[in-house]
Design a protein around this motif. Sequence first.
Motif, mmCIF file in Angstrom:
data_model
loop_
_atom_site.group_PDB
_atom_site.id
_atom_site.type_symbol
_atom_site.label_atom_id
_atom_site.label_comp_id
_atom_site.label_asym_id
_atom_site.label_seq_id
_atom_site.Cartn_x
_atom_site.Cartn_y
_atom_site.Cartn_z
ATOM 1 N N ARG A 1 23.634 -17.724 -33.956
ATOM 2 C CA ARG A 1 23.422 -18.709 -32.897
ATOM 3 C C ARG A 1 23.620 -18.082 -31.520
ATOM 4 O O ARG A 1 24.288 -18.661 -30.647
ATOM 5 N N ASP A 2 23.040 -16.936 -31.328
ATOM 6 C CA ASP A 2 23.127 -16.286 -30.028
ATOM 7 C C ASP A 2 21.719 -16.078 -29.486
ATOM 8 O O ASP A 2 20.724 -16.517 -30.084
ATOM 9 N N GLU A 3 21.624 -15.391 -28.362
ATOM 10 C CA GLU A 3 20.337 -15.218 -27.706
ATOM 11 C C GLU A 3 19.380 -14.375 -28.543
ATOM 12 O O GLU A 3 18.178 -14.655 -28.607
ATOM 13 N N VAL A 4 19.897 -13.339 -29.215
ATOM 14 C CA VAL A 4 19.042 -12.474 -30.017
ATOM 15 C C VAL A 4 18.425 -13.243 -31.182
ATOM 16 O O VAL A 4 17.206 -13.172 -31.426
ATOM 17 N N SER A 5 19.242 -13.967 -31.933
ATOM 18 C CA SER A 5 18.728 -14.729 -33.072
ATOM 19 C C SER A 5 17.746 -15.801 -32.614
ATOM 20 O O SER A 5 16.716 -16.038 -33.263
ATOM 21 N N PHE A 6 18.045 -16.431 -31.465
ATOM 22 C CA PHE A 6 17.148 -17.474 -30.957
ATOM 23 C C PHE A 6 15.779 -16.893 -30.617
ATOM 24 O O PHE A 6 14.742 -17.485 -30.934
ATOM 25 N N GLN A 7 15.748 -15.729 -29.992
ATOM 26 C CA GLN A 7 14.483 -15.118 -29.600
ATOM 27 C C GLN A 7 13.678 -14.653 -30.817
ATOM 28 O O GLN A 7 12.443 -14.784 -30.841
ATOM 29 N N ILE A 8 14.352 -14.130 -31.828
ATOM 30 C CA ILE A 8 13.637 -13.721 -33.046
ATOM 31 C C ILE A 8 13.061 -14.940 -33.760
ATOM 32 O O ILE A 8 11.923 -14.912 -34.258
ATOM 33 N N ILE A 9 13.830 -16.014 -33.813
ATOM 34 C CA ILE A 9 13.331 -17.245 -34.438
ATOM 35 C C ILE A 9 12.111 -17.767 -33.680
ATOM 36 O O ILE A 9 11.144 -18.246 -34.283
ATOM 37 N N GLU A 10 12.149 -17.667 -32.375
ATOM 38 C CA GLU A 10 11.002 -18.096 -31.571
ATOM 39 C C GLU A 10 9.763 -17.268 -31.905
ATOM 40 O O GLU A 10 8.654 -17.801 -32.008
ATOM 41 N N LYS A 11 9.934 -15.974 -32.089
ATOM 42 C CA LYS A 11 8.807 -15.116 -32.438
ATOM 43 C C LYS A 11 8.278 -15.449 -33.835
ATOM 44 O O LYS A 11 7.061 -15.446 -34.072
ATOM 45 N N LEU A 12 9.169 -15.723 -34.768
ATOM 46 C CA LEU A 12 8.729 -16.110 -36.111
ATOM 47 C C LEU A 12 7.962 -17.426 -36.073
ATOM 48 O O LEU A 12 6.928 -17.585 -36.735
ATOM 49 N N SER A 13 8.469 -18.364 -35.286
ATOM 50 C CA SER A 13 7.832 -19.664 -35.201
ATOM 51 C C SER A 13 6.469 -19.583 -34.518
ATOM 52 O O SER A 13 5.537 -20.317 -34.885
ATOM 53 N N ALA A 14 6.356 -18.690 -33.544
ATOM 54 C CA ALA A 14 5.083 -18.549 -32.826
ATOM 55 C C ALA A 14 4.039 -17.808 -33.642
ATOM 56 O O ALA A 14 2.840 -17.899 -33.344
ATOM 57 N N SER A 15 4.468 -17.086 -34.658
ATOM 58 C CA SER A 15 3.526 -16.335 -35.479
ATOM 59 C C SER A 15 2.685 -17.289 -36.327
ATOM 60 O O SER A 15 3.162 -18.310 -36.827
ATOM 61 N N ARG A 16 1.413 -16.925 -36.512
ATOM 62 C CA ARG A 16 0.539 -17.755 -37.354
ATOM 63 C C ARG A 16 0.798 -17.547 -38.835
ATOM 64 O O ARG A 16 0.226 -18.236 -39.669
ATOM 65 N N TYR A 17 1.680 -16.619 -39.158
ATOM 66 C CA TYR A 17 1.966 -16.332 -40.557
ATOM 67 C C TYR A 17 3.008 -17.274 -41.154
ATOM 68 O O TYR A 17 3.078 -17.409 -42.375
ATOM 69 N N PHE A 18 3.824 -17.907 -40.312
ATOM 70 C CA PHE A 18 4.974 -18.650 -40.830
ATOM 71 C C PHE A 18 5.035 -20.068 -40.261
ATOM 72 O O PHE A 18 4.603 -20.315 -39.126
ATOM 73 N N GLU A 19 5.590 -20.966 -41.076
ATOM 74 C CA GLU A 19 5.973 -22.308 -40.645
ATOM 75 C C GLU A 19 7.435 -22.499 -41.035
ATOM 76 O O GLU A 19 7.764 -22.479 -42.221
ATOM 77 N N ILE A 20 8.297 -22.653 -40.047
ATOM 78 C CA ILE A 20 9.731 -22.780 -40.316
ATOM 79 C C ILE A 20 10.030 -24.206 -40.761
ATOM 80 O O ILE A 20 9.839 -25.169 -40.014
ATOM 81 N N GLU A 21 10.501 -24.336 -42.001
ATOM 82 C CA GLU A 21 10.810 -25.640 -42.570
ATOM 83 C C GLU A 21 12.133 -26.187 -42.048
ATOM 84 O O GLU A 21 12.250 -27.369 -41.752
#
Length: 368
Positions: free
Chosen positions: A56-76
């Motif tokens: 729950r820090d800035e690094v994890s938040f930014q990586i999650i944002e990149k995963l969510s923005a990718s067309r490969y993944f949908e975060i459930e």
Amino acid sequence: MKRFVTFVRKEFYHVFRDNKTLLLLFGLPVAQIVLFGFALTNEIKNSKIVVADHARDEVSFQIIEKLSASRYFEIESTLLNNAEIEEYFKRGDIKLAVVFPNKLQQELSSDHVSQIQVIADATDPNTASTLTSYVSSIINDYQQDLNISLGFPVQIVPEVRMLYNPNLKGTTNFVPGVMALVLLLVCVLMTSVSIVKEKEKGTMELLLVSPMQPFVIIISKAIPYFFLSLINLTVIVIMSVFLLGMPLKGSVVLLYTMSSIFILCALSLGLLISNSTNSQQAAMLISLMGMMLPTVLFSGFMFPLENMPLPLQWFANIVPSKWYYNMVKAIMIKGVGITAIWKEATILMGMTIVLLIISFKKFKIRMS
């Protein structure tokens, strides 16, 4: 020359007046382009994943944002514990999970290195390998940007774990698919031909004037193929386990129970085809082509369903082999119980009941 032009014009008239010919000429290429262009691809898109963000820090938040923005993944979902992640995998709701450790940003600042756990459902080894490579690539891209912003090198290491199939054996994917394909084709083909054969030989009239009720006649046609299909299932399971090394972690009783429901569904479909056709050739053609292609294309064991357009994904829901394929994988590889596959079992039972009702309605008690 004038006569030649007249004959050519006549042939054009025949073509344009025949709707079936027009459909074959223009509809088939369009359908093939749609299937091969949009549906039949091994590229993975829109895969459902979960994220356990313990940092729950800035690094994890930014990586999650990149995963969510990718067309490969949908975060459930996010903020899950390990027990919840395991339940998601057992139900087959997700393909992959990303777990961020505590103090991720602090470790990068002090030690300049940290790990992120990537857990993939390896029951489909090709999909698992592809998804983990996507995640690793996204993390590496973020790491490069982070190195530039921090001014010193840090390393984020994806710790990949292949769940259920650590050796990435291909048998875990194609054996359930072959089981669904073989059982469906055998049951539908043999049952569909049985009643049509009676019609062609002229012995159906003798059956209809006998004291037996039409319901009993239909059921008597299906029972032998039900038990023969169970023998087929036993042979496939034994060969898969002892020759191919396929795991069998779940209940054998549950596997046979779910397989029996699928066999009944296939037999019901075969009875419907036999009651709707008057020749063995037509019954065989509908059974082979009408069942093989949907099973291969829309069950999920050759092409990922989430890659397909929504209309094709909806169509896949009426293919019985899709639900059976999911159940076999869950029972044999994940070792789940009925609580994890009750939805698929209920859908198959509903299909069986509907197909049986339609078959009885279409059965003609008088031969014309």
